[in-house]
Design an enzyme around this catalytic site. Structure first.
Site, PDB file in Angstrom:
ATOM      1  N   HIS A  69       0.854  -1.229   0.004  1.00  0.00           N
ATOM      2  CA  HIS A  69       0.144  -0.041   0.094  1.00  0.00           C
ATOM      3  C   HIS A  69       0.876   1.404   0.023  1.00  0.00           C
ATOM      4  O   HIS A  69       0.464   2.188  -0.777  1.00  0.00           O
ATOM      5  CB  HIS A  69      -0.837  -0.012   1.273  1.00  0.00           C
ATOM      6  CG  HIS A  69      -1.664   1.336   1.387  1.00  0.00           C
ATOM      7  ND1 HIS A  69      -1.218   2.110   2.432  1.00  0.00           N
ATOM      8  CD2 HIS A  69      -2.667   1.715   0.940  1.00  0.00           C
ATOM      9  CE1 HIS A  69      -2.049   3.220   2.208  1.00  0.00           C
ATOM     10  NE2 HIS A  69      -3.019   3.099   1.475  1.00  0.00           N
ATOM     11  N   GLU A  89       2.061   2.065  -3.302  1.00  0.00           N
ATOM     12  CA  GLU A  89       0.979   2.671  -4.394  1.00  0.00           C
ATOM     13  C   GLU A  89       1.133   4.172  -3.859  1.00  0.00           C
ATOM     14  O   GLU A  89       0.783   4.978  -5.094  1.00  0.00           O
ATOM     15  CB  GLU A  89      -0.540   2.023  -3.712  1.00  0.00           C
ATOM     16  CG  GLU A  89      -1.496   2.950  -4.417  1.00  0.00           C
ATOM     17  CD  GLU A  89      -2.728   2.859  -3.526  1.00  0.00           C
ATOM     18  OE1 GLU A  89      -3.243   3.508  -3.451  1.00  0.00           O
ATOM     19  OE2 GLU A  89      -3.145   1.509  -3.073  1.00  0.00           O
ATOM     20  N   HIS A  90       1.126   4.476  -2.788  1.00  0.00           N
ATOM     21  CA  HIS A  90       1.385   6.128  -2.571  1.00  0.00           C
ATOM     22  C   HIS A  90       2.507   6.651  -3.335  1.00  0.00           C
ATOM     23  O   HIS A  90       2.495   7.882  -3.789  1.00  0.00           O
ATOM     24  CB  HIS A  90       1.328   6.285  -0.917  1.00  0.00           C
ATOM     25  CG  HIS A  90       0.038   6.482  -0.441  1.00  0.00           C
ATOM     26  ND1 HIS A  90      -0.345   7.453   0.542  1.00  0.00           N
ATOM     27  CD2 HIS A  90      -0.948   5.131  -0.323  1.00  0.00           C
ATOM     28  CE1 HIS A  90      -1.469   7.150   0.933  1.00  0.00           C
ATOM     29  NE2 HIS A  90      -1.793   5.903   0.434  1.00  0.00           N
ATOM     30  N   GLU A 113      -3.637   8.039   8.003  1.00  0.00           N
ATOM     31  CA  GLU A 113      -4.732   7.176   7.207  1.00  0.00           C
ATOM     32  C   GLU A 113      -4.983   5.937   8.180  1.00  0.00           C
ATOM     33  O   GLU A 113      -6.033   5.452   8.446  1.00  0.00           O
ATOM     34  CB  GLU A 113      -4.043   6.500   6.072  1.00  0.00           C
ATOM     35  CG  GLU A 113      -5.006   5.748   5.206  1.00  0.00           C
ATOM     36  CD  GLU A 113      -4.549   5.224   3.848  1.00  0.00           C
ATOM     37  OE1 GLU A 113      -5.266   4.483   3.170  1.00  0.00           O
ATOM     38  OE2 GLU A 113      -3.518   5.693   3.572  1.00  0.00           O
TER      39      GLU A 113
END
Length: 441
Positions: free
Chosen positions: A66, A69-70, A147
C-alpha cells in the site's frame, strides 16, 4: 457463437452472433493485455493490475504494498513531483487513482479516448521510473500514519481488519493492509525496491483497456512496458489455518453503536459452488428485502446496516454477516443472525425467493458492466487472480443453473456444525459472554 431465432409471423429466420466482451493478447515479455472494446462510448479506462498485494509482504515490511501505491504518485525523473503528474492528468480532464488489496493492486486513468496514449505514458512512467526519494518517503510516512488513525476511528471498516486477524492470525492474510506503525516508520528506499523487484514482473502484470480502445494499442504498450524484465516470481506462502483459540475477537471502544462481523470459513475463488454461494449471500443479506435486513433491521430495529458477503482468496475464503448494532441489544442481534443461518441450512429457500435473489445478482452484475471501468475491472480481476476470464453471458448462465437444492447444500456445508467466528468493535470487555452465544447456536 451464433444462435438461430425464428419469427413465426413471417417465418423468417435470423442469426444472432454472440460477440465476446473481452479480447486478450500478450506482449513479448509476457505481460498480458485484456481489452473490452466499447466503441459507442467516448472514453477509455486504462488499467495496470498486478497479482501482488499485502499478502506478498514479509513481517518486517508490512504495509509496503500500500505504501508503494502512494509513492508511485510522488514523482519520476521525467515528472519529478506529484504536482507534475497530477497536472498532466488534469490537462486531459482525466481521473486517476490506485487501490491495494490482499492479492491484487491496481492503477488506472480514465480519460477521453483520444488521450489514451498520454494516460498509459503516465502510468508506465510511474510504475517503471518512480524516484522513491528518501525525503518524500519520510513525508509520506506521516500521511500513512494518519490514514491508520482514520481507519481506527472508523469502526465499520476497522471491524473487517480484526475479523481477518481472528481468522488468519499472524500471517499475511491476517495482517492489516496499511501495515503497522513500526513497519511504516522503519521503511526505507530499499524496502520499496526489494518488494517491487520481487513481484512487479511480467507474469504478474495485466494491462486492461475498456471503452473506445483505439488503434495501435499493442505497439504502444510494447514501447512503454516491453523493457520490464521477465523473471519468475514464485508464489506467496499458502495460508495456514491457525490452531483454534477463542472464536471471539473484541476491540474495546467507547461508542453508542457496536460493529460486528459474524462468519465461518468458506470457499476459495475457484470453488465449483461459487455461484450457489453468491445467491446464498443475496438471500441472506443482499438488498433491503433480504432475510437479515428484514429480521434484524425492519422487524426488530436492531441495526442501522446489516448485510451478508462472501470473501474469497485464491486458496481460502469466508462467509460472513456484518452489522452496525444498538449496543444495548447486541446479544439479540447476534442470536437473530445465528437463527437465520440455522434456518437457511434447515429449510429449502422457497423458489420465488431464490428467483428474486437470482434477479438481484444478475441485475447488479449487468449494471456494473454498463461502464468501461466496471467492465474492464471485472475482466482484469478474473484474469489476474484466476488466469482466465469468464464471459459475462457465461456467468449469467451459471447463476441461472443454481437450484434450491444447491443453495441448501452449500448452506449446510458452511453452517452445520462449523466453527463460528465473531469480531466486535464496541464498549465490551468480556469475550466469554459472546463465546457462550456462539456455543448455543
Amino acid at each position: 457463437m451464433a444462435a438461430r431465432v425464428s419469427c413465426p409471423a413471417t417465418e423468417a429466420v435470423y442469426t444472432i452472433e454472440r460477440v465476446a466482451v473481452f479480447e486478450k493478447s500478450t506482449l513479448a515479455n509476457g505481460i498480458r493485455v485484456v481489452t473490452a472494446p466499447m466503441p459507442h462510448v467516448g472514453s477509455v479506462s486504462c488499467f495496470v493490475m498486478l497479482a501482488a498485494g499485502s499478502r506478498y509482504e514479509t513481517p518486517d515490511a508490512k504495509g509496503i504494498a500500500h505504501f508503494s501505491e502512494h509513492m508511485f504518485f510522488k514523482g519520476t525523473e521525467r515528472r519529478p513531483t506529484a504536482r507534475t503528474i497530477s497536472a498532466e492528468i488534469d490537462a486531459i480532464g482525466g481521473e486517476f487513482n490506485a487501490f491495494t488489496g490482499k492479492e491484487v493492486t491496481g492503477y488506472y486513468v480514465r480519460t477521453g479516448s483520444e488521450t489514451r496514449n498520454i494516460a498509459f505514458d503516465v502510468l508506465a512512467d510511474m510504475l517503471l521510473n518512480s524516484r522513491f526519494d528518501s525525503e518524500e518517503i519520510e513525508k509520506e510516512k506521516g500521511v500513512i500514519l494518519e490514514e491508520m488513525n482514520v481507519y481506527l476511528d472508523t469502526p465499520q471498516r476497522y471491524v473487517g481488519s480484526i475479523y481477518d486477524r481472528l481468522l488468519f492470525a499472524d500471517q499475511p492474510l491476517g495482517w492489516d493492509i496499511l501495515g503497522t506503525k513500526e513497519t511504516i516508520e522503519g521503511a526505507t528506499r530499499e524496502t520499496f525496491t526489494s518488494y517491487l523487484d520481487a513481484w512487479y514482473r511480467p507474469e504478474r502484470i495485466v494491462v486492461g483497456v475498456g471503452g473506445r480502445v483505439g488503434d495501435d494499442l499493442h505497439e504502444r504498450l510494447e514501447e512503454l512496458l516491453g523493457s520490464v524484465e521477465q523473471r519468475e516470481t514464485g508464489a506467496p506462502a499458502p495460508v495456514e489455518l491457525p490452531p483454534d483459540g477463542s472464536p471471539v475477537y473484541l476491540h474495546s471502544k467507547a461508542s453508542e453503536q457496536a460493529h460486528l462481523i459474524l462468519g465461518v470459513r468458506g470457499y476459495p475463488l475457484d470453488h465449483p459452488d461459487r455461484y450457489a454461494l453468491q445467491l446464498l449471500a443475496v438471500v441472506l443479506g443482499g438488498g433491503m428485502s433480504s432475510r437479515f435486513f428484514t429480521e434484524v433491521r425492519e422487524k426488530r430495529g436492531l441495526a442501522y446496516y446489516v448485510h451478508a458477503a462472501n470473501g474469497s482468496y485464491t486458496d481460502t475464503g469466508t462467509f460472513y454477516a456484518g452489522a452496525g448494532v444498538d449496543v444495548s441489544r447486541i446479544d439479540e442481534a447476534i442470536t437473530t443472525i445465528l437463527a437465520e443461518l440455522r434456518k437457511i441450512a434447515d429449510e429449502p429457500v422457497p423458489a420465488d425467493e431464490l428467483e428474486k435473489a437470482r434477479g438481484y445478482a444478475k441485475g447488479r452484475f449487468v449494471l456494473r458492466l454498463e461502464s468501461p471501468q466496471g467492465t474492464i475491472q471485472y475482466g482484469l480481476r478474473r484474469e489476474v487472480l484466476e488466469g482466465e476470464i469468464e464471459e459475462p453471458d457465461d456467468l449469467l448462465q451459471r447463476l441461472d443453473e443454481v437450484t434450491v437444492e444447491d443453495v441448501q447444500r452449500v448452506a449446510r456445508d458452511l453452517f452445520e456444525g462449523k466453527r463460528l467466528y465473531l469480531a466486535l468493535v464496541g464498549p465490551f470487555e468480556d469475550s466469554e459472554r459472546f463465546e457462550s452465544l456462539l456455543q448455543s447456536a
